[in-house]
Design a protein around this motif. Sequence first.
Motif, mmCIF file in Angstrom:
data_model
loop_
_atom_site.group_PDB
_atom_site.id
_atom_site.type_symbol
_atom_site.label_atom_id
_atom_site.label_comp_id
_atom_site.label_asym_id
_atom_site.label_seq_id
_atom_site.Cartn_x
_atom_site.Cartn_y
_atom_site.Cartn_z
ATOM 1 N N ALA A 168 -5.911 -10.970 12.286
ATOM 2 C CA ALA A 168 -6.444 -10.413 13.524
ATOM 3 C C ALA A 168 -5.647 -9.194 13.997
ATOM 4 O O ALA A 168 -6.183 -8.339 14.714
ATOM 5 N N ALA A 169 -4.378 -9.104 13.602
ATOM 6 C CA ALA A 169 -3.514 -8.040 14.107
ATOM 7 C C ALA A 169 -3.426 -6.821 13.190
ATOM 8 O O ALA A 169 -3.242 -5.700 13.659
ATOM 9 N N ALA A 170 -3.511 -7.022 11.875
ATOM 10 C CA ALA A 170 -3.306 -5.919 10.935
ATOM 11 C C ALA A 170 -4.464 -4.926 10.969
ATOM 12 O O ALA A 170 -5.628 -5.312 11.114
ATOM 13 N N LYS A 171 -4.138 -3.659 10.787
ATOM 14 C CA LYS A 171 -5.176 -2.630 10.723
ATOM 15 C C LYS A 171 -5.733 -2.472 9.311
ATOM 16 O O LYS A 171 -6.922 -2.205 9.125
ATOM 17 N N LYS A 172 -4.872 -2.599 8.296
ATOM 18 C CA LYS A 172 -5.295 -2.298 6.933
ATOM 19 C C LYS A 172 -5.297 -3.495 6.002
ATOM 20 O O LYS A 172 -6.217 -3.668 5.216
ATOM 21 N N ARG A 173 -4.250 -4.341 6.055
ATOM 22 C CA ARG A 173 -4.216 -5.496 5.167
ATOM 23 C C ARG A 173 -3.120 -6.458 5.589
ATOM 24 O O ARG A 173 -2.187 -6.098 6.322
ATOM 25 N N VAL A 174 -3.271 -7.683 5.090
ATOM 26 C CA VAL A 174 -2.228 -8.690 5.200
ATOM 27 C C VAL A 174 -1.800 -9.033 3.783
ATOM 28 O O VAL A 174 -2.636 -9.178 2.887
ATOM 29 N N GLY A 215 0.775 -1.231 0.000
ATOM 30 C CA GLY A 215 0.000 0.000 0.000
ATOM 31 C C GLY A 215 0.805 1.279 0.000
ATOM 32 O O GLY A 215 0.312 2.318 0.437
ATOM 33 N N LEU A 216 2.044 1.213 -0.509
ATOM 34 C CA LEU A 216 2.851 2.433 -0.621
ATOM 35 C C LEU A 216 2.375 3.209 -1.848
ATOM 36 O O LEU A 216 2.824 2.981 -2.965
ATOM 37 N N LYS A 217 1.480 4.120 -1.605
ATOM 38 C CA LYS A 217 0.874 4.877 -2.694
ATOM 39 C C LYS A 217 0.755 6.334 -2.288
ATOM 40 O O LYS A 217 0.264 6.647 -1.199
ATOM 41 N N GLY A 218 1.216 7.239 -3.158
ATOM 42 C CA GLY A 218 1.191 8.655 -2.811
ATOM 43 C C GLY A 218 2.051 8.907 -1.593
ATOM 44 O O GLY A 218 3.208 8.493 -1.525
ATOM 45 N N ALA A 219 1.474 9.576 -0.597
ATOM 46 C CA ALA A 219 2.225 9.897 0.622
ATOM 47 C C ALA A 219 2.087 8.810 1.682
ATOM 48 O O ALA A 219 2.685 8.913 2.758
ATOM 49 N N ALA A 220 1.303 7.768 1.398
ATOM 50 C CA ALA A 220 1.059 6.726 2.392
ATOM 51 C C ALA A 220 2.317 5.902 2.654
ATOM 52 O O ALA A 220 2.949 5.409 1.722
ATOM 53 N N THR A 221 2.701 5.789 3.906
ATOM 54 C CA THR A 221 3.844 4.981 4.307
ATOM 55 C C THR A 221 3.423 4.145 5.508
ATOM 56 O O THR A 221 3.610 4.538 6.657
ATOM 57 N N PRO A 222 2.823 2.984 5.270
ATOM 58 C CA PRO A 222 2.276 2.187 6.375
ATOM 59 C C PRO A 222 3.363 1.572 7.253
ATOM 60 O O PRO A 222 4.483 1.343 6.813
ATOM 61 N N SER A 223 2.995 1.308 8.488
ATOM 62 C CA SER A 223 3.860 0.520 9.361
ATOM 63 C C SER A 223 3.677 -0.941 9.003
ATOM 64 O O SER A 223 2.571 -1.390 8.691
ATOM 65 N N VAL A 224 4.768 -1.704 9.033
ATOM 66 C CA VAL A 224 4.747 -3.082 8.546
ATOM 67 C C VAL A 224 5.393 -4.013 9.560
ATOM 68 O O VAL A 224 6.441 -3.698 10.128
ATOM 69 N N VAL A 225 4.758 -5.152 9.774
ATOM 70 C CA VAL A 225 5.398 -6.257 10.476
ATOM 71 C C VAL A 225 5.700 -7.330 9.443
ATOM 72 O O VAL A 225 4.788 -7.840 8.784
ATOM 73 N N ASP A 226 6.976 -7.644 9.254
ATOM 74 C CA ASP A 226 7.381 -8.759 8.411
ATOM 75 C C ASP A 226 7.483 -9.966 9.339
ATOM 76 O O ASP A 226 8.451 -10.111 10.083
ATOM 77 N N ALA A 227 6.453 -10.813 9.297
ATOM 78 C CA ALA A 227 6.335 -11.887 10.277
ATOM 79 C C ALA A 227 7.132 -13.136 9.925
ATOM 80 O O ALA A 227 7.174 -14.078 10.717
#
Length: 259
Positions: free
Chosen positions: A211-217, A84-96
């Motif tokens: 269950a943990a992600a806010k936006k997507r897996v 979801g790196l689009k425009g100014a969006a810079t999401p927090s990520v857990v690489d599990a």
Amino acid sequence: MAFPLFLSDPERRERAEELARRYGLHVVAAPPATGYWLELTAARLELAAAAGHGAVFADFVDGAARHRREFGGGRGQPVARAVGLKGAATPSVVDATAGLGRDAFVLASLGCAVTLIERSPVAAALLDDALERASRDDTTAPIAARMTLVHADAAEWLSTLAEDARPDVVYLDPMFPDTGKSAAAKKDMQAFQSVIGDDLDADRLLVAAVAAAKKRVVVKRPRLGAPLAGVARSGELPGKSTRFDLYAPRPVPLAGPGG
């Protein structure tokens, strides 16, 4: 039995003992005659073998990481679009399923705060060494500062997160046994896989991730590989050799009256 760690550079004994304490390794006086071991040289920590392949190591400064950082395509890369790196969006990520951290480093180089979860003590130690080296290089130090390594079982770790600690995205790249239907991996990566093991509980991890992600897996899969079981996909991004399966997060139930 603890995995062996051989110190080939006596001047780095303090670092070897630190890694041994942190990841439950056993410092040995000489490399084993057979099998695998970690070896701390003057330059880096490596997974070595008595025979069969060259050294395996994680590296965020030079080689493929440097080329991808400089010429990889920035936010147009498939993994960047998938999270979801689009425009100014810079999401927090857990690489599990961090492994050697290659995709995690790409996302961190593009501005994401990335938490790398790795349950294998061998892989975690290799990542620790790569991050330590990256933090000492002027070019990669700002990127390494956005990467946090956690040595834990990812499904258990995700299940303990407080609401305000949930990441925007959980990223999974599970490792599975070679079916013989795809091109054989290089011998060094085959060795890495044989040491750290297959992710045979990836379905369980997917449930915890949703269950943990806010936006997507996001789950990275071989292009023709079967989706993980237990959760329906919300979409996919196909590529030449791989694809990214997308999953919507599980809605958090609203509190009932008086709740």
